[in-house]
Design a protein around this motif. Structure first.
Motif, PDB file in Angstrom:
ATOM      1  N   LYS A 165     -16.239  -2.370  -2.931  1.00  0.00           N
ATOM      2  CA  LYS A 165     -15.465  -3.217  -2.053  1.00  0.00           C
ATOM      3  C   LYS A 165     -15.972  -4.601  -2.286  1.00  0.00           C
ATOM      4  O   LYS A 165     -17.122  -4.696  -2.304  1.00  0.00           O
ATOM      5  CB  LYS A 165     -15.762  -2.889  -0.563  1.00  0.00           C
ATOM      6  N   HIS A 201      -9.364  -1.382  -4.764  1.00  0.00           N
ATOM      7  CA  HIS A 201      -8.479  -0.357  -3.854  1.00  0.00           C
ATOM      8  C   HIS A 201      -6.946  -0.622  -4.018  1.00  0.00           C
ATOM      9  O   HIS A 201      -6.673  -2.025  -3.732  1.00  0.00           O
ATOM     10  CB  HIS A 201      -8.987  -0.393  -2.310  1.00  0.00           C
ATOM     11  N   ARG A 246      -7.056  -1.879   3.630  1.00  0.00           N
ATOM     12  CA  ARG A 246      -7.739  -1.065   4.681  1.00  0.00           C
ATOM     13  C   ARG A 246      -7.013  -1.428   5.928  1.00  0.00           C
ATOM     14  O   ARG A 246      -6.556  -2.711   6.148  1.00  0.00           O
ATOM     15  CB  ARG A 246      -9.175  -1.456   4.633  1.00  0.00           C
ATOM     16  N   THR A 300      -0.965   0.430   4.680  1.00  0.00           N
ATOM     17  CA  THR A 300      -2.088   0.526   5.399  1.00  0.00           C
ATOM     18  C   THR A 300      -2.440   1.532   6.312  1.00  0.00           C
ATOM     19  O   THR A 300      -3.536   1.604   7.154  1.00  0.00           O
ATOM     20  CB  THR A 300      -2.296  -0.873   6.309  1.00  0.00           C
ATOM     21  N   HIS A 314     -15.925   3.990  -4.557  1.00  0.00           N
ATOM     22  CA  HIS A 314     -15.616   2.916  -3.840  1.00  0.00           C
ATOM     23  C   HIS A 314     -16.418   1.749  -4.175  1.00  0.00           C
ATOM     24  O   HIS A 314     -17.777   1.622  -4.086  1.00  0.00           O
ATOM     25  CB  HIS A 314     -15.785   3.413  -2.371  1.00  0.00           C
ATOM     26  N   ARG A 351      -9.129   5.676   3.070  1.00  0.00           N
ATOM     27  CA  ARG A 351      -8.736   5.535   1.665  1.00  0.00           C
ATOM     28  C   ARG A 351      -9.796   6.143   0.811  1.00  0.00           C
ATOM     29  O   ARG A 351     -10.785   6.088   0.841  1.00  0.00           O
ATOM     30  CB  ARG A 351      -8.802   3.843   1.286  1.00  0.00           C
ATOM     31  N   ASP A 375     -12.298   4.657   7.818  1.00  0.00           N
ATOM     32  CA  ASP A 375     -11.338   3.994   6.585  1.00  0.00           C
ATOM     33  C   ASP A 375     -11.164   5.326   5.713  1.00  0.00           C
ATOM     34  O   ASP A 375     -12.101   6.041   5.319  1.00  0.00           O
ATOM     35  CB  ASP A 375     -12.295   3.272   5.666  1.00  0.00           C
TER      36      ASP A 375
END
Length: 476
Positions: A173, A187, A191, A234, A171, A200, A198
């Protein structure tokens, strides 16, 4: 319109924290006391085989590696049981949507030395309410009842303690926004800004991080090893149509990204760029800074075109795809105030706005977007305004946190207000309760009522009114 905005934002003076971590929300459970063996090595139990011994010399080498760190291998995870109820106007309670998604995370975290770390996190999702033989309201196939996913799988080490490499699914971000995060390019799925968890999964990257300690700056370079095919989903909507993926098993399909994080006094500026075949270059700019108890932050996604198909009205009631010209920026700006009102208690409130150049102002186009898989919740409108508040563990309620959020789509006149309450029950077990009310135009994004034409078949979707949720989270 003004009445709607005021109705959404007035309750949000109740108190928050910028996307708090699970530890901030629920507290970190104390580790169980270590059990020391009594009298040396335990004798084998009846009916069990005596453990096999490693060859001479090998056992010593293994023992030396394990002794290099206090905890060379950690095993843990998360068990998350949830249920949600969604009501729609004009429908009897027996027709309200009920889901019960469960989630299990299991991880292995290996740290044989302080310079090497390997991490893997597997995920299983299960929802018994899904009928595998049914189709969705828009003719889409249902998701699997059980899904097994890989969230993270990476290896991290350093080169002469100067450059730090992380290789694998991970991850990363970018950006500073709480509700809207348009620069989160790494991603494929956006989100859900109202979700506390989260879920994802990560992205396959080869990342190099070089810190510039004297200035406090950080430089990052990444090779993107999978196609960053953007999805409209989402978590609130799962469209069937997706853009064509970039060839992932060709060298030309490998993308690249770079980011610099620059510290200037009490402020920080982030600059980033992403390039990959099949996508136009995308650039990112974010900044944050503050004074006293007030923080200002913002981010801007600078690009041309759109990752999702765009539509415009070509004749009354008829819409067709189009390609925008020039820059299509998406900009987030916000302010938050954190205040400590006693020795142990604090709260935070914030206000955030979002401008979306490729967003829509007329909700009449929404049925076309939904049918074509181009409806992106929280990113479909042209202008938004949100407010939030978090009150963590107030007074004697040391195990409970309140989160209040309100979002208004200023373009179509719809909005949603949501309250989340989380309380730690039994050290490792957390109870979560949520409720949200949908307000405004019945055709708007957050109510999404209307008539949908599915290739000659007409489908009527009643406007949403409210949603309720309950969850139990066990930290393993």
């Amino acid at each position: 319109m003004r009445v709607l905005v005021l109705a959404l934002l007035l309750p949000a003076v109740a108190l928050a924290q910028d996307r708090p971590s699970e530890e901030d929300l629920f507290g970190t459970p104390p580790p169980p006391p270590a059990e020391k063996p009594q009298g040396g090595e335990a004798a084998p139990q009846p009916g069990t085989e005596e453990p096999r011994r490693a060859p001479p010399g090998q056992e010593d080498r293994v023992g030396a590696k394990l002794a290099a760190t206090e905890n060379p291998l950690a095993i843990g995870g998360l068990l998350y049981l949830r249920s949600a109820l969604s009501a729609r106007q004009g429908e009897p309670p027996s027709s309200w949507t009920f889901t019960a998604p469960s989630l299990l995370d299991v991880y292995l975290d290996a740290r044989p030395t302080d310079r090497i770390r390997g991490f893997v996190l597997g995920r299983m999702q299960y929802d018994p309410t899904i009928d595998p033989n049914a189709t969705g309201p828009f003719g889409t196939a249902p998701p699997p009842v059980t899904q097994v996913l890989l969230d993270q799988l990476w290896l991290r080490f350093d080169v002469e303690r100067v450059a730090f490499l992380t290789l694998g699914k991970q991850h990363v971000k970018w950006g500073t926004g709480r509700f809207w995060n348009p620069t989160d390019y790494l991603h494929a799925v956006r989100r859900d800004p109202l979700a506390l968890f989260d879920q994802r999964t990560g992205t396959a990257l080869a990342r190099v991080h070089v810190p510039w300690e004297r200035l406090g700056w950080n430089l990052h370079a990444m090779a993107i090893l999978e196609p960053l095919t953007t999805s409209a989903a989402t978590g609130a909507l799962d469209p069937s149509a997706q853009p064509s993926p970039t060839p992932s098993q060709q060298l030309g399909g490998v993308g690249g990204a770079a980011r610099a994080e620059i510290v200037l006094g009490a402020s920080e500026i982030g600059l980033g760029a992403v390039v990959q075949r099949g996508h136009r270059p995308r650039f990112a700019l974010d900044a944050s800074g503050g004074f006293s108890e007030v923080d200002l932050y913002g981010e801007a996604a600078l690009k041309t075109g759109s990752e999702l198909p765009l539509y415009q009205e070509v004749s009354p009631g008829a819409f067709a795809p189009y390609e925008p010209s020039g820059l299509t920026p998406q900009v987030t700006a916000g302010v938050r105030w954190a205040h400590k009102y006693s020795d142990e208690d604090n709260f935070e409130v914030g206000l955030e706005g979002f401008y979306n150049r490729v967003g829509y102002e007329d909700p009449a186009i929404y049925p076309t977007l939904v049918v074509n898989g181009a409806f992106a919740p929280f990113y479909v409108g042209r202008a938004y305004l949100g407010a939030y508040g978090v009150l963590p563990r107030p007074g004697s309620w040391n195990q409970t946190t309140f989160v209040l959020s309100a979002i208004a789509n200023l373009s179509d006149g719809s909005g949603v207000t949501r309250l989340d309450v989380s309380t730690l029950l039994l050290t490792y077990l957390t109870l979560e309760l949520s409720g949200q009310v949908r307000l405004g135009d019945e055709r708007g994004e957050f109510r999404l009522g209307g008539t949908f034409d599915l290739g000659g078949r007409t489908f009527v979707l009643h406007p949403g009114t409210f949603d309720l949720g309950v969850g139990l989270r066990l930290a393993l």
